[in-house]
Design a protein around this motif. Structure first.
Motif, short mmCIF file in Angstrom:
data_model
loop_
_atom_site.label_atom_id
_atom_site.label_comp_id
_atom_site.label_asym_id
_atom_site.label_seq_id
_atom_site.Cartn_x
_atom_site.Cartn_y
_atom_site.Cartn_z
N ARG A 88 -34.81 60.83 -85.35
CA ARG A 88 -34.59 61.74 -86.48
C ARG A 88 -33.70 62.93 -86.10
N GLY A 89 -33.79 63.38 -84.89
CA GLY A 89 -33.01 64.55 -84.47
C GLY A 89 -31.57 64.24 -84.11
N ASP A 125 -27.75 63.92 -84.12
CA ASP A 125 -26.65 64.61 -84.81
C ASP A 125 -25.54 63.58 -85.02
#
Length: 197
Positions: free
Chosen positions: A153-154, A156
């Motif tokens: 989810r994190g 970039d």
């Protein structure tokens, strides 16, 4: 001669000119393609060559369009059936690496981007538009990979897209400048670390 035959022959001649110019530009850069050179290679008059385009810049844009079409057919179109996200993107980049290695000239779009990076005008604008479409494609697939849980989810997406394209640029240089026969293999190893699928 019927008007229909004339139109078909005109289109065929235009295609021959573009293909010849694309081959020449792949070797010597887009600016290295001259009307005189094409006329000589195609056994045509200079007027006959330029008559199909009007200007050298219009010819350059037609060559660029042909290169983009070739790239799309070889890279994203080949992986349409793959699972969206990391799998499709990994396969697309793999196709791109193989495309560069198979041609032994790297990537035409990468080369012309470097050639025109500081030359404002329609050719540079067209290069930017083509590469922006590729970037949007990469970002869409990375977004799908995050949404499906293939990537954390994190993640970039913009940073990862930057790194993936960096691998492609390194591959182009390894193929074009260093003639490294392992360029595509090395690129796939880097891709596997960045984009596990």
């Amino acid at each position: 001669m019927s008007p229909r035959k004339s139109v078909v022959e005109t289109a065929a001649t235009r295609t021959r000119i573009i293909e010849c110019a694309l081959a020449a530009a792949s070797a010597d850069g887009l600016e290295g393609v001259t009307i005189g050179r094409l006329a000589g290679e195609l056994d045509m008059s200079k007027a006959g060559v330029i008559g199909h385009f009007g200007t050298k810049e219009a010819l350059q844009l037609a060559v660029l369009d042909a290169a983009v079409d070739r790239f799309v057919r070889r890279v994203p179109a080949q992986v349409m059936g793959a699972q969206p996200g990391a799998e499709r993107l990994a396969r697309a980049f793999g196709e791109w690496f193989d495309y560069m290695a198979d041609d032994h000239r790297g990537c035409f779009l990468t080369s012309v981007a470097t050639e025109f990076d500081d030359r404002p005008g329609p050719v540079r604008d067209a290069v930017i538009a083509a590469l922006s479409r590729w970037s949007a494609y990469v970002l869409d697939e990375l977004g799908a990979a995050v949404d499906s849980g293939e990537l954390p989810r994190g993640t970039d997406p913009a940073q990862l897209a930057f790194e993936l394209n960096g691998v492609a640029l390194a591959t182009a240089q390894a193929v074009q400048l260093h003639h490294d026969p392992l360029a595509a293999t090395r690129a796939r190893r880097a891709l596997a670390r960045l984009l596990p699928s």
